[in-house]
Motif scaffolding. Structure first.
Motif, mmCIF file in Angstrom:
data_model
loop_
_atom_site.group_PDB
_atom_site.id
_atom_site.type_symbol
_atom_site.label_atom_id
_atom_site.label_comp_id
_atom_site.label_asym_id
_atom_site.label_seq_id
_atom_site.Cartn_x
_atom_site.Cartn_y
_atom_site.Cartn_z
ATOM 1 N N ARG A 31 -93.190 -8.654 39.164
ATOM 2 C CA ARG A 31 -92.856 -9.171 40.500
ATOM 3 C C ARG A 31 -91.884 -8.236 41.216
ATOM 4 N NH1 ARG A 31 -92.702 -14.121 37.677
ATOM 5 N NH2 ARG A 31 -90.422 -13.925 37.475
ATOM 6 N N ARG A 32 -90.893 -7.742 40.488
ATOM 7 C CA ARG A 32 -89.907 -6.867 41.112
ATOM 8 C C ARG A 32 -90.552 -5.553 41.551
ATOM 9 N NH1 ARG A 32 -84.192 -5.606 38.291
ATOM 10 N NH2 ARG A 32 -85.562 -5.307 36.496
ATOM 11 N N PRO A 65 -84.048 -5.585 44.665
ATOM 12 C CA PRO A 65 -84.971 -5.243 43.569
ATOM 13 C C PRO A 65 -84.760 -3.852 42.995
ATOM 14 C CG PRO A 65 -86.116 -5.162 45.671
ATOM 15 C CD PRO A 65 -84.768 -5.748 45.946
ATOM 16 N N GLU A 96 -83.211 -5.200 52.248
ATOM 17 C CA GLU A 96 -83.894 -6.030 51.257
ATOM 18 C C GLU A 96 -84.238 -5.246 50.002
ATOM 19 O OE1 GLU A 96 -87.192 -8.240 52.855
ATOM 20 O OE2 GLU A 96 -86.143 -8.590 54.748
ATOM 21 N N LEU A 97 -84.406 -3.930 50.139
ATOM 22 C CA LEU A 97 -84.704 -3.093 48.972
ATOM 23 C C LEU A 97 -83.543 -3.045 47.990
ATOM 24 C CD1 LEU A 97 -86.618 0.078 50.210
ATOM 25 C CD2 LEU A 97 -87.202 -1.295 48.224
ATOM 26 N N ALA A 153 -93.940 -3.268 48.216
ATOM 27 C CA ALA A 153 -94.159 -3.896 49.515
ATOM 28 C C ALA A 153 -93.097 -3.467 50.526
ATOM 29 C CB ALA A 153 -94.166 -5.422 49.366
ATOM 30 N N LEU A 154 -91.842 -3.402 50.076
ATOM 31 C CA LEU A 154 -90.769 -3.018 50.989
ATOM 32 C C LEU A 154 -90.833 -1.531 51.348
ATOM 33 C CD1 LEU A 154 -87.883 -5.133 49.439
ATOM 34 C CD2 LEU A 154 -88.900 -5.428 51.708
ATOM 35 N N ARG A 181 -93.688 -5.057 42.390
ATOM 36 C CA ARG A 181 -94.516 -5.324 43.568
ATOM 37 C C ARG A 181 -93.659 -5.490 44.816
ATOM 38 N NH1 ARG A 181 -98.708 -9.518 40.594
ATOM 39 N NH2 ARG A 181 -100.156 -7.919 39.834
ATOM 40 N N ARG A 182 -92.488 -6.117 44.663
ATOM 41 C CA ARG A 182 -91.590 -6.274 45.802
ATOM 42 C C ARG A 182 -91.103 -4.925 46.302
ATOM 43 N NH1 ARG A 182 -90.451 -8.809 50.275
ATOM 44 N NH2 ARG A 182 -88.218 -9.119 50.684
ATOM 45 N N VAL A 183 -90.759 -4.036 45.388
ATOM 46 C CA VAL A 183 -90.322 -2.692 45.776
ATOM 47 C C VAL A 183 -91.436 -1.974 46.537
ATOM 48 C CG1 VAL A 183 -89.719 -0.407 44.884
ATOM 49 C CG2 VAL A 183 -88.608 -2.442 43.953
ATOM 50 N N ASP A 210 -93.307 -1.303 53.961
ATOM 51 C CA ASP A 210 -92.707 -1.715 55.230
ATOM 52 C C ASP A 210 -91.929 -0.550 55.858
ATOM 53 O OD1 ASP A 210 -93.734 -4.235 54.940
ATOM 54 O OD2 ASP A 210 -91.874 -5.159 54.237
#
Length: 498
Positions: free
Chosen positions: A400-401, A484, A480-481, A407-408, A403-405, A411
């Motif tokens: 999950r972490r 994570p 936000e980065l 995605a950001l 994937r979050r990285v 962005d």
């Protein structure tokens, strides 16, 4: 896996043109060899040389690609002579093969050209084993290689050089370092150790086809930089080989080397190798496996037992690669991912600075080049993070972490692209608030790459200026980065090793 190939974006039809040109260049090379009177073995050698020249040469400029292509015979022909000359001296042959493996991987330290020459040297030795080449065949094989490289070059640089109309693609340099701290050096040792295991065990499995195991180990190491990447690539290689063998039983074995249908399917396989290489290693290996089966059909030695042997040798090679990356100078996924993410963030910093300068009236500033560089760096980040987001990863929190990285970072890339597009507009606003926003973005990047806390952005009113809107979005993504990208200790980037 199907979606990755058939639904993957292909901007400018780049992959399609790459694949169609390969079919044209390799097919023409084989035809020219046949017209020159070469035997089937010579034509196969020439076709494989053309395939390697069109596939592995990836310099950023057309001139660089032409120079690298011209250098291929300088490394390939001596290796071919050594492989053929040592045909009846197995100990010397094996030691030379391992030396070629180590040198080929070590050559990556010199970037795309070193990588291309290393791959060509290895595959030349491999092809000599594949065709059981002997010294008396060398004149024909030399002629076939040179003729095919000339033909492939005529297609690539003359008939259809679509790269001339495209800006040079920036190629990220491999991570630096010196001695055993350099990733390419550690991988050269790993690949040699893994290939040594594959060679010994492969010969116990088959005294004739042992080189398949060495080839499997070699190709698992190509384009990887960490333990996790290598493990994932090994899994995908075995999966692609299994599926390819299944197709071979249905297609290649019944054909039994029939000329016209085999030639047509070979063209399909070549297209598949080039079209899928950038998006799915599993699909590429499927096409490579079927292509090898069709060639064995042409040579009159294909049968189901041979396919079972190929699967066994591929498994041996995969085991050799896994053992090497786990126990010989391991390079963790964390180390490589951390390095690529930091480079991507520094590129964000540079792109923001270039855009700010352009918006301030500096015509020499060029954020577009930084955007292209960022895309290349993010491709490397995705490759290095692939083990963490792979379905077989047993740790959901890390997945999950990661994937979050990703995605950001996507962005950030989207906002940078938008900012560069606005900066390129001669009518763009020179709002005084832009300088402050750019400074905050640059400070956030410096905080992320320096290991200090990132200040959360203050609430921003809706920005009517497009450049400000992109900068505010970039600020939010960078803030936000921070979470994570920190381990629980708060001092290091990315995630723990898989």
């Amino acid at each position: 896996m199907l979606k990755r190939v058939f639904a993957a974006p292909d901007p400018g039809w780049a992959r399609l043109r790459f694949a169609v040109r390969a079919v044209l260049g390799i097919g023409l090379a084989v035809v020219v060899c046949a017209l020159a009177g070469h035997s089937l073995v010579g034509a196969v050698t020439g076709g494989l040389a053309a395939l390697l020249a069109l596939f592995t040469v990836t310099d950023a400029t057309v001139r660089g690609q032409a120079v690298t292509t011209a250098l291929l015979p300088l490394v390939g022909l001596p290796v071919l002579a050594a492989a053929a000359g040592l045909h009846d001296h197995p100990v010397a042959r094996d030691l030379t093969f391992l030396a070629v493996v180590g040198a080929g991987v070590y050559a990556r330290r010199w970037g795309p050209r070193g990588h291309s020459l290393g791959v060509f040297a290895f595959m030349t030795f491999f092809v000599a084993q594949f065709l059981q080449a002997t010294p008396r065949q060398l004149p024909e094989l030399y002629a076939a290689v040179l003729l095919s490289l000339l033909t492939a070059s005529a297609v690539r640089f003359g008939l259809w050089c679509y790269e001339r109309r495209m800006p040079p693609a920036p190629v990220p340099a491999p991570p630096g370092g010196s001695g055993l701290a350099r990733v390419t050096t550690r991988q050269a040792v790993q690949a040699t150790a893994g290939a040594g295991f594959a060679l010994v065990v492969g010969q116990l499995v088959s005294g004739q086809r042992w080189y398949w195991a060495v080839g499997a180990t070699w190709w698992i190491f190509v384009n990887t930089a960490s333990r996790g990447e290598t493990l994932v690539r090994g899994f995908r290689r075995v999966l692609g080989t299994v599926i390819g063998i299944g197709l071979g039983l249905l297609v290649a074995v019944p054909l039994n080397g029939a000329g016209i249908p085999t030639a047509a399917l070979l063209a399909v396989c070549v297209f598949g190798i080039f079209y899928t290489a950038a998006v799915s290693y599993t699909w590429m290996m499927l096409c490579v496996t079927v292509l090898a089966e069709l060639l064995y059909g042409l040579l009159g030695v294909l049968d189901p037992a041979l396919l079972a042997l190929r699967l066994a040798e591929t498994g041996v090679g995969a085991v050799g690669a896994v053992l090497a990356v786990l126990f010989v100078l391991p390079v963790t996924t964390h180390t490589i991912t951390d390095a690529w993410i930091q480079r991507a963030l520094r590129c964000v910093h540079a792109a923001t600075a270039e855009a700010a300068a352009r918006l301030a009236g500096d015509e020499s500033a060029d954020p577009a080049s930084r955007v292209a560089e960022l895309e290349q760096l993010l491709a490397r980040v995705r490759l290095s993070v692939a083990p963490l987001v792979h379905p077989l990863n047993p740790v959901p929190a890390r997945k999950r972490r990661a994937r979050r990285v990703l995605a950001l970072l996507d962005d950030c890339a989207r906002e940078i692209r938008g900012l560069a597009a606005v900066a390129a507009d001669p009518e763009a606003s020179h709002d005084a608030r832009l300088a402050a926003a750019c400074w905050r973005v640059e400070a956030a990047v410096e905080a992320l790459t320096g290991g200090t806390d990132v200040t959360a952005p203050t609430a921003q009113s809706a920005a009517s200026d497009p450049a400000l809107a992109h900068l505010h979005g970039l600020e939010r993504a960078l803030a936000e980065l921070a979470q994570p990208l920190r381990t629980p200790s708060g001092s290091r980037l990315v995630t723990q090793q898989p």
